[in-house]
Design a protein around this motif. Sequence first.
Motif, PDB file in Angstrom:
ATOM      1  N   UNK A 161       0.794  -1.226   0.000  1.00  0.00           N
ATOM      2  CA  UNK A 161       0.000   0.000   0.000  1.00  0.00           C
ATOM      3  C   UNK A 161       0.829   1.280   0.000  1.00  0.00           C
ATOM      4  N   UNK A 162       2.114   1.200   0.295  1.00  0.00           N
ATOM      5  CA  UNK A 162       2.922   2.411   0.384  1.00  0.00           C
ATOM      6  C   UNK A 162       4.395   2.081   0.194  1.00  0.00           C
ATOM      7  N   UNK A 163       5.180   3.116   0.003  1.00  0.00           N
ATOM      8  CA  UNK A 163       6.638   2.971   0.006  1.00  0.00           C
ATOM      9  C   UNK A 163       7.204   3.864   1.102  1.00  0.00           C
ATOM     10  N   UNK A 164       8.367   3.493   1.623  1.00  0.00           N
ATOM     11  CA  UNK A 164       9.025   4.260   2.682  1.00  0.00           C
ATOM     12  C   UNK A 164      10.220   4.998   2.087  1.00  0.00           C
ATOM     13  N   UNK A 165      10.265   6.300   2.283  1.00  0.00           N
ATOM     14  CA  UNK A 165      11.336   7.113   1.727  1.00  0.00           C
ATOM     15  C   UNK A 165      12.116   7.792   2.850  1.00  0.00           C
ATOM     16  N   UNK A 166      13.372   8.111   2.574  1.00  0.00           N
ATOM     17  CA  UNK A 166      14.182   8.912   3.484  1.00  0.00           C
ATOM     18  C   UNK A 166      13.988  10.370   3.112  1.00  0.00           C
ATOM     19  N   UNK A 167      13.437  11.197   4.008  1.00  0.00           N
ATOM     20  CA  UNK A 167      13.299  12.627   3.693  1.00  0.00           C
ATOM     21  C   UNK A 167      14.654  13.247   3.380  1.00  0.00           C
ATOM     22  N   UNK A 168      14.644  14.335   2.640  1.00  0.00           N
ATOM     23  CA  UNK A 168      15.889  14.987   2.254  1.00  0.00           C
ATOM     24  C   UNK A 168      16.407  15.866   3.393  1.00  0.00           C
ATOM     25  N   UNK A 169      17.670  15.632   3.748  1.00  0.00           N
ATOM     26  CA  UNK A 169      18.355  16.461   4.731  1.00  0.00           C
ATOM     27  C   UNK A 169      19.734  16.819   4.166  1.00  0.00           C
ATOM     28  N   UNK A 170      20.266  17.991   4.509  1.00  0.00           N
ATOM     29  CA  UNK A 170      21.616  18.328   4.059  1.00  0.00           C
ATOM     30  C   UNK A 170      22.666  17.422   4.694  1.00  0.00           C
ATOM     31  N   UNK A 171      23.794  17.307   4.029  1.00  0.00           N
ATOM     32  CA  UNK A 171      24.892  16.499   4.563  1.00  0.00           C
ATOM     33  C   UNK A 171      25.282  17.017   5.947  1.00  0.00           C
ATOM     34  N   UNK A 172      25.471  16.092   6.874  1.00  0.00           N
ATOM     35  CA  UNK A 172      25.893  16.449   8.222  1.00  0.00           C
ATOM     36  C   UNK A 172      24.779  16.910   9.138  1.00  0.00           C
ATOM     37  N   UNK A 173      23.520  16.925   8.647  1.00  0.00           N
ATOM     38  CA  UNK A 173      22.408  17.453   9.454  1.00  0.00           C
ATOM     39  C   UNK A 173      22.182  16.646  10.726  1.00  0.00           C
ATOM     40  N   UNK A 174      22.377  15.340  10.646  1.00  0.00           N
ATOM     41  CA  UNK A 174      22.129  14.477  11.799  1.00  0.00           C
ATOM     42  C   UNK A 174      23.111  14.777  12.931  1.00  0.00           C
ATOM     43  N   UNK A 175      24.384  14.845  12.611  1.00  0.00           N
ATOM     44  CA  UNK A 175      25.385  15.115  13.644  1.00  0.00           C
ATOM     45  C   UNK A 175      25.221  16.517  14.213  1.00  0.00           C
ATOM     46  N   UNK A 176      24.897  17.481  13.345  1.00  0.00           N
ATOM     47  CA  UNK A 176      24.697  18.848  13.837  1.00  0.00           C
ATOM     48  C   UNK A 176      23.525  18.901  14.818  1.00  0.00           C
ATOM     49  N   UNK A 177      22.450  18.158  14.537  1.00  0.00           N
ATOM     50  CA  UNK A 177      21.304  18.136  15.444  1.00  0.00           C
ATOM     51  C   UNK A 177      21.705  17.536  16.795  1.00  0.00           C
ATOM     52  N   UNK A 178      22.414  16.431  16.758  1.00  0.00           N
ATOM     53  CA  UNK A 178      22.830  15.773  18.001  1.00  0.00           C
ATOM     54  C   UNK A 178      23.704  16.695  18.840  1.00  0.00           C
ATOM     55  N   UNK A 179      24.641  17.382  18.200  1.00  0.00           N
ATOM     56  CA  UNK A 179      25.552  18.264  18.935  1.00  0.00           C
ATOM     57  C   UNK A 179      24.836  19.514  19.446  1.00  0.00           C
ATOM     58  N   UNK A 180      24.017  20.133  18.591  1.00  0.00           N
ATOM     59  CA  UNK A 180      23.369  21.388  18.962  1.00  0.00           C
ATOM     60  C   UNK A 180      22.405  21.213  20.130  1.00  0.00           C
ATOM     61  N   UNK A 181      21.737  20.037  20.187  1.00  0.00           N
ATOM     62  CA  UNK A 181      20.730  19.809  21.223  1.00  0.00           C
ATOM     63  C   UNK A 181      21.225  18.865  22.318  1.00  0.00           C
ATOM     64  N   UNK A 182      22.529  18.561  22.272  1.00  0.00           N
ATOM     65  CA  UNK A 182      23.182  17.741  23.306  1.00  0.00           C
ATOM     66  C   UNK A 182      22.412  16.431  23.538  1.00  0.00           C
ATOM     67  N   UNK A 183      22.089  15.771  22.444  1.00  0.00           N
ATOM     68  CA  UNK A 183      21.320  14.535  22.523  1.00  0.00           C
ATOM     69  C   UNK A 183      22.220  13.391  22.988  1.00  0.00           C
ATOM     70  N   UNK A 184      21.650  12.502  23.796  1.00  0.00           N
ATOM     71  CA  UNK A 184      22.445  11.397  24.347  1.00  0.00           C
ATOM     72  C   UNK A 184      21.825  10.029  24.102  1.00  0.00           C
ATOM     73  N   UNK A 185      20.861   9.953  23.181  1.00  0.00           N
ATOM     74  CA  UNK A 185      20.261   8.671  22.823  1.00  0.00           C
ATOM     75  C   UNK A 185      19.529   8.784  21.493  1.00  0.00           C
TER      76      UNK A 185
END
Length: 255
Positions: A161-185
């Motif tokens: 019934x559907x397909x699963x896609x990865x939304x578009x994010x700029x390169x490095x966006x994941x690490x920047x989010x983790x660092x900026x918000x001090x994520x620990x999990x």
Amino acid sequence: MNGWRLLLTRPQDECQALADSLSDVDVFSSVMPLLEIEPLPVDAAMIAQVLDLAHYSAVICVSKPAARLGVDLIDTYWPQPPMQDWFTVGAATASVLSDYGLTVHTSGEGDDSEALLRLEALEKAIEWPQAKVLILRGQGGRELLAERLRERGASVEYLELYRRCLPEYPAGALMRRVEAERLNGLVVSSGQGFEHLHQLAATDWPRLARLPLFVPSPRVAEMARQAGALNVVDCRGASAATLLAALRETPVPAL
């Protein structure tokens, strides 16, 4: 437990619902969906399967999107759906179907195919000669359910019934989010969710692999460990309740 600062990666609506549950117990979370659900166009073959619904001994939904889209499609062609047994992987998916008035069975032992296959009600549903099973799911995915049901003598069809896609994010966006918000999990809800996390992390993965990674099942836990994740926590379910239980039992890392 409120020392946790988590990255949530489910589809947007599910992320927000989980974030609200975590907020209620003072757990900080950051929403970054790594799965986007894109419904497939309804074609003649899909309609034919829905019109033939009464001839299936059992119908299985493997996800909430499959349940929602399946209910919408059935509602279009069936004024009153046939009353065979329905089965789900997970209680949240079951609630979508039960709200529609269907008879639903799910396992209390885990949110995966292995737990579903152990259900006595499923065994009874397919014990008849020439039993037919319809599995509602997204495009692709695991073959375990179909393989095991065919071994038990049932014929199995998919309604994708559907397909699963990865939304578009700029390169490095994941690490920047983790660092900026001090994520620990980090939290993922499926095997494909983990694959998208690993893909988006790219060259930052060795750093992210040190963080506690909360996953829904032994299968996804093994995927993560094979990819180099160093601190994998199997929640044995994808619900807010199972995540909260895992958080209570897991020490908050010192970053």
